[in-house]
Write a protein that holds these residues in place. Structure first.
Motif, PDB file in Angstrom:
ATOM      1  N   THR A   1       4.478  15.958   3.323  1.00 37.59           N
ATOM      2  CA  THR A   1       4.959  15.976   1.948  1.00 37.59           C
ATOM      3  C   THR A   1       6.868  16.512   2.608  1.00 37.59           C
ATOM      4  O   THR A   1       7.687  16.140   1.873  1.00 37.59           O
ATOM      5  N   THR A   2       6.629  16.874   3.656  1.00 36.54           N
ATOM      6  CA  THR A   2       7.732  17.983   4.012  1.00 36.54           C
ATOM      7  C   THR A   2       7.499  17.866   5.974  1.00 36.54           C
ATOM      8  O   THR A   2       6.537  18.015   6.252  1.00 36.54           O
ATOM      9  N   VAL A   3       9.079  18.104   5.708  1.00 38.43           N
ATOM     10  CA  VAL A   3       9.548  18.455   7.675  1.00 38.43           C
ATOM     11  C   VAL A   3       9.356  19.328   7.731  1.00 38.43           C
ATOM     12  O   VAL A   3       9.973  20.600   7.028  1.00 38.43           O
ATOM     13  N   LEU A   4       7.931  20.212   8.061  1.00 40.41           N
ATOM     14  CA  LEU A   4       8.141  21.619   8.927  1.00 40.41           C
ATOM     15  C   LEU A   4       9.149  22.158  10.052  1.00 40.41           C
ATOM     16  O   LEU A   4       9.840  23.268   9.825  1.00 40.41           O
ATOM     17  N   TYR A   5       9.776  20.909  11.039  1.00 34.53           N
ATOM     18  CA  TYR A   5      10.620  21.388  11.767  1.00 34.53           C
ATOM     19  C   TYR A   5      11.611  20.511  12.342  1.00 34.53           C
ATOM     20  O   TYR A   5      10.630  19.611  13.091  1.00 34.53           O
ATOM     21  N   GLY A   6      12.537  20.083  12.226  1.00 30.87           N
ATOM     22  CA  GLY A   6      13.567  19.471  12.275  1.00 30.87           C
ATOM     23  C   GLY A   6      14.566  19.354  13.222  1.00 30.87           C
ATOM     24  O   GLY A   6      16.170  19.121  12.298  1.00 30.87           O
ATOM     25  N   ALA A   7      14.240  19.827  14.266  1.00 29.52           N
ATOM     26  CA  ALA A   7      15.929  20.513  14.949  1.00 29.52           C
ATOM     27  C   ALA A   7      16.712  18.935  15.250  1.00 29.52           C
ATOM     28  O   ALA A   7      17.562  19.487  15.182  1.00 29.52           O
ATOM     29  N   ILE A   8      16.043  18.244  15.280  1.00 31.97           N
ATOM     30  CA  ILE A   8      17.300  17.517  16.361  1.00 31.97           C
ATOM     31  C   ILE A   8      17.548  16.403  15.422  1.00 31.97           C
ATOM     32  O   ILE A   8      19.038  16.768  15.626  1.00 31.97           O
ATOM     33  N   LEU A   9      17.500  16.092  13.966  1.00 26.94           N
ATOM     34  CA  LEU A   9      17.814  15.534  12.608  1.00 26.94           C
ATOM     35  C   LEU A   9      18.834  16.561  11.573  1.00 26.94           C
ATOM     36  O   LEU A   9      19.051  16.176  11.026  1.00 26.94           O
ATOM     37  N   SER A  10      18.120  18.213  11.773  1.00 26.55           N
ATOM     38  CA  SER A  10      18.452  19.671  10.655  1.00 26.55           C
ATOM     39  C   SER A  10      18.757  18.751   9.610  1.00 26.55           C
ATOM     40  O   SER A  10      18.781  19.328   8.670  1.00 26.55           O
ATOM     41  N   ASN A  11      17.847  19.008   9.958  1.00 26.48           N
ATOM     42  CA  ASN A  11      16.559  18.306   8.230  1.00 26.48           C
ATOM     43  C   ASN A  11      14.987  19.449   7.641  1.00 26.48           C
ATOM     44  O   ASN A  11      15.046  18.904   7.031  1.00 26.48           O
ATOM     45  N   THR A  12      14.936  20.575   8.284  1.00 25.38           N
ATOM     46  CA  THR A  12      13.441  21.287   7.783  1.00 25.38           C
ATOM     47  C   THR A  12      13.825  21.950   6.498  1.00 25.38           C
ATOM     48  O   THR A  12      14.729  21.836   6.481  1.00 25.38           O
ATOM     49  N   GLY A  13      12.470  21.665   6.177  1.00 24.96           N
ATOM     50  CA  GLY A  13      11.984  21.815   4.875  1.00 24.96           C
ATOM     51  C   GLY A  13      12.664  20.639   3.541  1.00 24.96           C
ATOM     52  O   GLY A  13      12.193  20.321   2.681  1.00 24.96           O
ATOM     53  N   LEU A  14      12.914  19.156   4.065  1.00 24.04           N
ATOM     54  CA  LEU A  14      13.066  17.901   3.598  1.00 24.04           C
ATOM     55  C   LEU A  14      11.855  17.483   2.776  1.00 24.04           C
ATOM     56  O   LEU A  14      10.356  16.949   3.281  1.00 24.04           O
ATOM     57  N   LYS A  15      11.762  17.061   2.251  1.00 29.47           N
ATOM     58  CA  LYS A  15      10.835  16.303   1.332  1.00 29.47           C
ATOM     59  C   LYS A  15      10.614  15.133   0.975  1.00 29.47           C
ATOM     60  O   LYS A  15      11.864  14.064   1.198  1.00 29.47           O
ATOM     61  N   LEU A  62       0.650  -1.299   0.246  1.00 25.51           N
ATOM     62  CA  LEU A  62      -0.256   0.095  -0.040  1.00 25.51           C
ATOM     63  C   LEU A  62       0.935   1.372   0.389  1.00 25.51           C
ATOM     64  O   LEU A  62       0.357   2.572  -0.712  1.00 25.51           O
ATOM     65  N   GLY A  63       1.992   1.296   0.549  1.00 26.23           N
ATOM     66  CA  GLY A  63       3.332   2.382   0.550  1.00 26.23           C
ATOM     67  C   GLY A  63       3.425   2.448   2.207  1.00 26.23           C
ATOM     68  O   GLY A  63       3.447   1.275   2.445  1.00 26.23           O
ATOM     69  N   ILE A  64       4.639   2.754   1.870  1.00 27.61           N
ATOM     70  CA  ILE A  64       5.417   3.415   3.171  1.00 27.61           C
ATOM     71  C   ILE A  64       5.727   4.218   4.070  1.00 27.61           C
ATOM     72  O   ILE A  64       5.379   5.944   3.010  1.00 27.61           O
ATOM     73  N   GLY A  65       5.702   4.491   4.996  1.00 23.81           N
ATOM     74  CA  GLY A  65       4.899   5.615   6.313  1.00 23.81           C
ATOM     75  C   GLY A  65       6.195   5.876   6.974  1.00 23.81           C
ATOM     76  O   GLY A  65       7.153   5.110   7.502  1.00 23.81           O
ATOM     77  N   PHE A  66       7.287   6.908   6.807  1.00 26.77           N
ATOM     78  CA  PHE A  66       8.369   7.128   7.123  1.00 26.77           C
ATOM     79  C   PHE A  66       8.008   8.133   8.814  1.00 26.77           C
ATOM     80  O   PHE A  66       7.489   9.551   8.999  1.00 26.77           O
ATOM     81  N   ALA A  67       8.598   7.780   9.494  1.00 22.65           N
ATOM     82  CA  ALA A  67       8.326   8.357  10.880  1.00 22.65           C
ATOM     83  C   ALA A  67       9.523   9.053  11.518  1.00 22.65           C
ATOM     84  O   ALA A  67      10.786   8.284  11.015  1.00 22.65           O
ATOM     85  N   MET A  68       8.714  10.857  11.751  1.00 25.97           N
ATOM     86  CA  MET A  68      10.653  10.984  11.739  1.00 25.97           C
ATOM     87  C   MET A  68      10.001  12.514  12.520  1.00 25.97           C
ATOM     88  O   MET A  68       9.841  12.220  13.573  1.00 25.97           O
TER      89      MET A  68
END
Length: 384
Positions: free
Chosen positions: A159-173, A144-150
Motif C-alpha cells: 500500500t505504501t512506498v517506504l523509500y522512493g529516492a529515485i522518484l522522490s515519492n517516499t510515503g506515496l499511498k 483481478l487487479g492492477i499491480g504498480f511496479a515502483m
C-alpha cells in the motif's frame, strides 16, 4: 474435537484439483483426469460441467488418450477468464501490460508521461490504464487487479512506498491511483516484480539472487522459491553498498555506491542501449573501453555477492538481452581473479525473461493468488 470436512469442502477441493490439472496439462480428457487424480468419472464429469458453464474451461477438440476407443474430448482452460494489469512507473514514462492466467503478456504500451507527485499525474495514468482496459475489451469482472511496479521499497501489504529516492515519492499511498480505478491495486518494488516473473518461468529456481541491470541497479532475494523482502523491507538492496567513498554521487545521497558503477545508466548514460551495443559489436574503440571498465565493476559486484551468498546469480534487467556467452565467460575470468575460491563456472544465469519482466511480475501478484483458489470472489491481502 477434530472438525469434519463437509461435502461442500470436498467438492470445492475436487474442483480446484481438476482445474489445476487441466491448467498444468494444457489439454486433457475427462478419462485422463479421472485416472490421474483417482476420482470417479461422475465426479469429474460434474465438475467439468460446472467449470465449463462458468466459463473457466472450454472443449478444445479431441484428445489422444491412453484408453482404447474413440478419441475423447479435450479440455483446456480459458486463459483470459481472468486477467491482471501490470503497470511499471518510471521517471520518464509508464508501461502498461495485460497478463493472462498463464502469465503471458499482451500488447505492452509505453506512454511518455513524466513522473510527478501531483494529482494530475495520478489521474492521467489511471485514465490511461482505463483506456488500455477498454481498448482490449476487458470486462470489469474479468480484471483481478492492477499491480504498480515502483522504483522504490514498498510495504509488505503493497500500500505504501517506504523509500522512493529515485522518484522522490517516499510515503506515496496506492490510493493515489486506486481512487480512480474500480479494481484492487497494489505496489511492488520493481526488482521483486522481475524476480516473480523469473520464478514463474523457472519454477525449479529455489535459492538465488536476482540482479536487475537496468537504468538503475536493483535486486531481489529468492529463498525457498519465494521472494523475500527482509526484516526491514530492504533485502538485496546491494545497489547502495559504498565501494568508492570519493566516487560519483548516488541518488541516495552518498558517493560511490554500486549503483554509480554497475547500473546500465553508469555504462551508457542517457544514450540508447541498442545503439551502444551495435557500435560495440562493430568494434567501436570507445565503446570497447567503456565496456571493459564496466565488466570490471560488474565482476567486482558479482564476486562480492557470491562471497556473501553462495547461490545462483540471475542476471536480468534491460542489459540482460545484450549479454552474450562470451560476456558471461569474460565475467567468470574476471571474477576468478578476485575470488579466493575456485568455484565451477555454473552460478551466473541469464534471465529467461529479460523483456517486460517487471511489468509482468506486477500483474502476477494477482494471477498467483487467483490460481490458488479458483472460486475467489474478493482478493485477499497481497503479501510478498
Amino acid at each position: 474435537m477434530e472438525k469434519s470436512i463437509t461435502p461442500k469442502q470436498i467438492k470445492a477441493t475436487n474442483k480446484q484439483l481438476i482445474y489445476n490439472y487441466i491448467y498444468e496439462a494444457g489439454k486433457v480428457s475427462q478419462q485422463d483426469i479421472a485416472y490421474a487424480l483417482r476420482l470417479s468419472r461422475p465426479t469429474v464429469a460434474s465438475n467439468l460441467t460446472e467449470l465449463e458453464a462458468g466459463g473457466l474451461i472450454f472443449r478444445n477438440g479431441q484428445q489422444e488418450s491412453e484408453f482404447i476407443g474413440r478419441k475423447a474430448v479435450g479440455y483446456s482452460i480459458v486463459a483470459d477468464y481472468r486477467v491482471a494489469i501490470g503497470v511499471e512507473v518510471r521517471s520518464r514514462d509508464v508501461k502498461i501490460l495485460g497478463v493472462d492466467l498463464y502469465g503471458r503478456g499482451r500488447d505492452c504500451v509505453t506512454l511518455e508521461i513524466p513522473y510527478s507527485n501531483e494529482e494530475r499525474y495520478f489521474k492521467s495514468v489511471s485514465e490511461s490504464i482505463q483506456r488500455y482496459i477498454f481498448a482490449h475489451g476487458f470486462r470489469n469482472e474479468q480484471l483481478l487487479g492492477i499491480g504498480f511496479a515502483m522504483q522504490g521499497l514498498v510495504s509488505s501489504d503493497g500500500t505504501t512506498v517506504l523509500y522512493g529516492a529515485i522518484l522522490s515519492n517516499t510515503g506515496l499511498k496506492v490510493d493515489a491511483f486506486s481512487k480512480y480505478l474500480p479494481y484492487p491495486c497494489v505496489f511492488i518494488h520493481d526488482p521483486e516484480g522481475a524476480a516473480l516473473t523469473e520464478l514463474w518461468h523457472s519454477p525449479n529456481l529455489s535459492n538465488a539472487m536476482y540482479i536487475s541491470l537496468s537504468d538503475h541497479l536493483g535486486g531481489a532475494m529468492i529463498t525457498n522459491g519465494l521472494v523475500r523482502a527482509g526484516k526491514h523491507g530492504h533485502n538485496a538492496t546491494f545497489e547502495h553498498i559504498q565501494v568508492l567513498p570519493d566516487g560519483k554521487m548516488c541518488y541516495c545521497g552518498r558517493r560511490g555506491c554500486l549503483e554509480t558503477i554497475c547500473s546500465l545508466r553508469a555504462l551508457i548514460g542517457d544514450d540508447s542501449a541498442e545503439d551502444f551495443f551495435k557500435a560495440l559489436h562493430r568494434g567501436g574503440a570507445e565503446e570497447k573501453k567503456r565496456w571493459d571498465s564496466y565488466l570490471d565493476s560488474l565482476a567486482l559486484m558479482l564476486n562480492m555477492l557470491h562471497l556473501v551468498r553462495d547461490v545462483d546469480l540471475v542476471l536480468g534487467g534491460h542489459l540482460a538481452q545484450y549479454l552474450r556467452e562470451e560476456d558471461i565467460n569474460d565475467l567468470y575470468d574476471r571474477m576468478r581473479e578476485l575470488s579466493p575460491f575456485s568455484d565451477a563456472d555454473d552460478y551466473l544465469v541469464l534471465s529467461k525473461m529479460p523483456k517486460h519482466n517487471i511489468t509482468i511480475g506486477a500483474a502476477l501478484l494477482f494471477i498467483r493468488v487467483f490460481l490458488e483458489d479458483i472460486d475467489l470472489k474478493e482478493m485477499p491481502e497481497i503479501r510478498m
